[in-house]
Design a protein around this motif. Structure first.
Motif, PDB file in Angstrom:
ATOM      1  N   TYR A  34      -3.253 -40.575 -28.157  1.00 25.20           N
ATOM      2  CA  TYR A  34      -4.440 -40.492 -27.315  1.00 25.20           C
ATOM      3  C   TYR A  34      -5.547 -39.705 -27.999  1.00 25.20           C
ATOM      4  O   TYR A  34      -5.294 -38.747 -28.720  1.00 25.20           O
ATOM      5  CB  TYR A  34      -4.104 -39.845 -25.973  1.00 25.20           C
ATOM      6  N   LEU A  37      -6.955 -36.154 -23.418  1.00 19.99           N
ATOM      7  CA  LEU A  37      -6.185 -36.039 -22.186  1.00 19.99           C
ATOM      8  C   LEU A  37      -6.936 -35.101 -21.251  1.00 19.99           C
ATOM      9  O   LEU A  37      -7.434 -34.057 -21.681  1.00 19.99           O
ATOM     10  CB  LEU A  37      -4.789 -35.466 -22.451  1.00 19.99           C
ATOM     11  N   ALA A 105      -5.768 -40.332 -19.484  1.00 21.24           N
ATOM     12  CA  ALA A 105      -5.511 -40.445 -20.913  1.00 21.24           C
ATOM     13  C   ALA A 105      -6.376 -41.542 -21.535  1.00 21.24           C
ATOM     14  O   ALA A 105      -6.416 -42.663 -21.022  1.00 21.24           O
ATOM     15  CB  ALA A 105      -4.034 -40.749 -21.143  1.00 21.24           C
ATOM     16  N   PRO A 107      -6.680 -43.637 -24.832  1.00 19.23           N
ATOM     17  CA  PRO A 107      -5.974 -43.978 -26.064  1.00 19.23           C
ATOM     18  C   PRO A 107      -6.932 -44.311 -27.199  1.00 19.23           C
ATOM     19  O   PRO A 107      -8.114 -44.567 -26.984  1.00 19.23           O
ATOM     20  CB  PRO A 107      -5.142 -45.195 -25.682  1.00 19.23           C
TER      21      PRO A 107
END
Length: 108
Positions: A34, A37, A105, A107
């Motif tokens: 990721y 976050l 999250a 990515p």
């Protein structure tokens, strides 16, 4: 790139995010890389959530905490990172049974 939202119900024991959060549709796997976050405590929570880097996360040993009883409590962001990834396996959480941790999250 699809943003992912994870809601983790805490168990009163230290939980590693990569094993506690089930896979979601479209995710590369439970330990996807990721860029960022964002952690937040559910509005209905009444106890502090502790976030750390090992299974020994506790009220006295943690990286940061999310305290829903504080009016100034804001979500905590880890990242964004340019070329370095962060993974769920790097984080452990501890909180009261049935409290909920939200993780947004982003990515790579």
């Amino acid at each position: 790139m699809a943003v992912r939202l994870f809601d983790l119900t805490l168990t009163r024991s230290a939980q590693r995010l990569s094993t506690a959060i089930p896979s979601v549709a479209g995710a590369a796997g439970p330990d996807e890389a990721y860029k960022q976050l964002i952690f937040s405590s559910a509005p209905g929570n009444s106890a502090v959530i502790y976030v750390g880097a090992s299974s020994s996360v506790s009220s006295t040993s943690h990286g940061f905490s999310l305290d829903p009883t504080q009016a100034s409590q804001q979500p905590v962001s880890v990242g964004p990172f340019g070329s370095v990834a962060v993974k769920l396996s790097e984080f452990w959480v501890l909180g009261t049974n049935a409290e909920i941790l939200h993780v947004l999250a982003i990515p790579y």
